[in-house]
Design a protein around this motif. Sequence first.
Motif, PDB file in Angstrom:
ATOM      1  N   ASN A 170     -46.449  49.828  -2.426  1.00 19.15           N
ATOM      2  CA  ASN A 170     -46.793  50.629  -1.252  1.00 19.15           C
ATOM      3  C   ASN A 170     -47.823  51.677  -1.635  1.00 19.15           C
TER       4      ASN A 170
ATOM      5  N   TRP B 137     -47.261  49.166   3.485  1.00 19.23           N
ATOM      6  CA  TRP B 137     -46.005  48.665   4.035  1.00 19.23           C
ATOM      7  C   TRP B 137     -45.843  49.285   5.417  1.00 19.23           C
TER       8      TRP B 137
ATOM      9  N   ILE C  91     -38.963  45.077   0.240  1.00 19.29           N
ATOM     10  CA  ILE C  91     -39.327  46.098  -0.740  1.00 19.29           C
ATOM     11  C   ILE C  91     -38.119  46.474  -1.585  1.00 19.29           C
TER      12      ILE C  91
ATOM     13  N   ILE D 199     -43.636  45.538  -3.403  1.00 19.83           N
ATOM     14  CA  ILE D 199     -43.617  44.675  -2.230  1.00 19.83           C
ATOM     15  C   ILE D 199     -43.539  43.223  -2.684  1.00 19.83           C
TER      16      ILE D 199
END
Length: 752
Positions: free
Chosen positions: A679, A219, A650, A697
């Motif tokens: 992540n 991320w 997220i 995610i």
Amino acid sequence: MHTLSRLALLVLAFLTLTPQARADEGMWLPLLLKQLNEADMQKKGLKLTAEQIYSVNQGSLKDAVVQFGGGCTGEIISAEGLLLTNHHCGYSQIQQHSSVENDYLTKGYWAMNREQELPNPGLTATFIVRMEDVTSQVLMGVPKTNVQEVDREKLVQTNIQRVAQAAVQGTHYQAFIRPFYNGNEYYMFVTEVFQDIRLVGAPPSSIGKFGGDTDNWAWPRHTGDFSIFRIYAGPDNKPAAYSKDNVPFKPRHHLPISLAGVQPGDFTLVFGFPGRTNEYLTSWGVEETYSVSNPAKIKVRDAKLKVLNTDMAASDKVRIQYAAKYASIANYWKKWIGENRGLKKLDAVTRKQQQETVFQQWANSGDEARKAAYGTLLPQLQRSYTAARDYTLARDYVTEAALGIELIAVTNSLLPLAEMVENKVPAAELATAVEKAKKGTANFFRNYSAPTDRKVAVALLPLYATGTPTALLPAYVKALPKQFPGAAGWATYVNQLYSTSRLTSNESAQALLDEVANGNARALLDDPAAKLASAITSNYRTAILPTYTAATDNIALLQRTYVAGLRQQQPERTFYPDANSTLRVAYGQVQPYQPADGTQYEFYTTLDGIMEKADPTNPEFEVPARLAELYQTKDYGPYAYKGSVPVAFIATNHTTGGNSGSPVINGRGELIGTNFDRNWEGTMSDIMFDPDRVRNITLDVRYMLFVVDKFAGAKHLVNEMTLVDNPNDVKPESGKKVKKVKVKKANAKTAA
């Protein structure tokens, strides 16, 4: 007094390290949401009831969730069986339809009518019809003590088969039963399995895999990780094998799609089939993962990926042949690297040891029954892990290095045919087995490059030979360095192997199998690839597997007792079962996070970030011309947010492998995205969850709609879906009354 104070401090430390299960931790059984989670979920923002999430008597969210194939999740997004999942979940199907001439992996694919939707033999979509606690039936007649684990498991499996068969007798349903809490409880899942699943749409890899391995498990993320399929059924809306006469499936429920977007603090629910977690692993199990298994597997896969990457870059044919295999190998290679980093950062082994100290204090301070049940448990676990350590390492090198060489793997799959000849099975039985093997071999060679595999063997065989504990290495392999000495010895041996084996091409392999069908077992057994494969796998079966199995069986027995003890020790704690590829609910909230000192990540990414990462010289960051054009003209339709198109966000949901493709749903039961990753800092969550670091995610559903509508021009698919942009469009008391909104072009100030 000193002892009591020390124990009190240990208990306090333990409670700090193992907090009560919270909204962002846990993978919960939908069947038990009412009693365990409903109140907490509603406190966090859920507007539905547990019955609207999971119900047997009426359509509910569970009826819009499927297990896609064997290892992903998908969601139903139209009344005509349209199924949304990840691009990487549909990748092997896209690859199977691709060729150098029709490269759907690179260019994407969109069916503009039903006739263009492509069938996928072997692909299934599995709905959960109902769940049931069958612990008492499964454990009926199973002794609680004084029974070997292997004998206990035989009794359990006999009961499982009986209970599952009885549950679906006379119906078209199927059923399976899985252990929970390490075998302390058992639940049955009655399923409906659809077999006619057709590819409808997939973006080009420059969208569906944007960022490639560089961004994988990372991320910020800008990957349009989605593909679209459709479930077909017979005229009675029941599962049917592929037929042109089949019709689109009519689901009990499909998910309405929200255009309202997300903000920090918003409730999120992930509904899917998480694969495997080990949250209650002991310190010895964590240490084995961290110090033994992961490093070995990372090293082997790193070597293999380097070879594949070079050959795929040099040949479009090899690239297409190995695309799905490369993605699969690379995925967990990077995950294990991140997992080890996370375990180190959390000091996971030490924290587990602290927990075990408190558990041992509790076991020793109880009555005689508690002491007898749990007093010697942890030392026994330690001894079992110590006994298994070399065998675990040897097993990892067989599965990852030796069988990671495709020539060895395919040869090993054929060796039972020679045994059938030598055991003089009936000719008809042998002929059937050989014919099946010939078909499987032909399919194997469609996606096989002998020159590439030869390079893989040169890289992996030395790792297998040096990484395996010497006492557990086959004599055949030990002798090879003497026969082929020097720095180039392994390469010399491998070149000879691939030059003389008849199993490196489909034509010669088929001819060899014909000889086997005629009763000539030596044709196979004398092949040099068979000699190597047989040496490795027979040694594995005789020298490694028995001890490994005995040790792991004992660990399983002790772990089951340990988990039962933890639940007894902490009666105030709500325990969730480890993931085991069964339908689960995870819930949390949209939240940014801070991965390191001085670094703060926002909760979402946009199309702007794609253009910032764009690099025409790097295949992982190529941007399609059409997407760049839409960006330049700001032609975003109703999918815009703050002057761009949201791509991903997220949240704090607890997910793992198998959750790929899972619907991410808001508090009103509307689809807001599709889960596709975690992540990198949070990949240790399979073993130890940390709410400050772990984020799932999610592909923002607005980016999916934007790509389908504006990029692909497949507006007919969007028209199938139920879109809502007002929180009042879906009434939580029914979960079904949905107002379909007209899709209009929005300006850059469209609210999230």
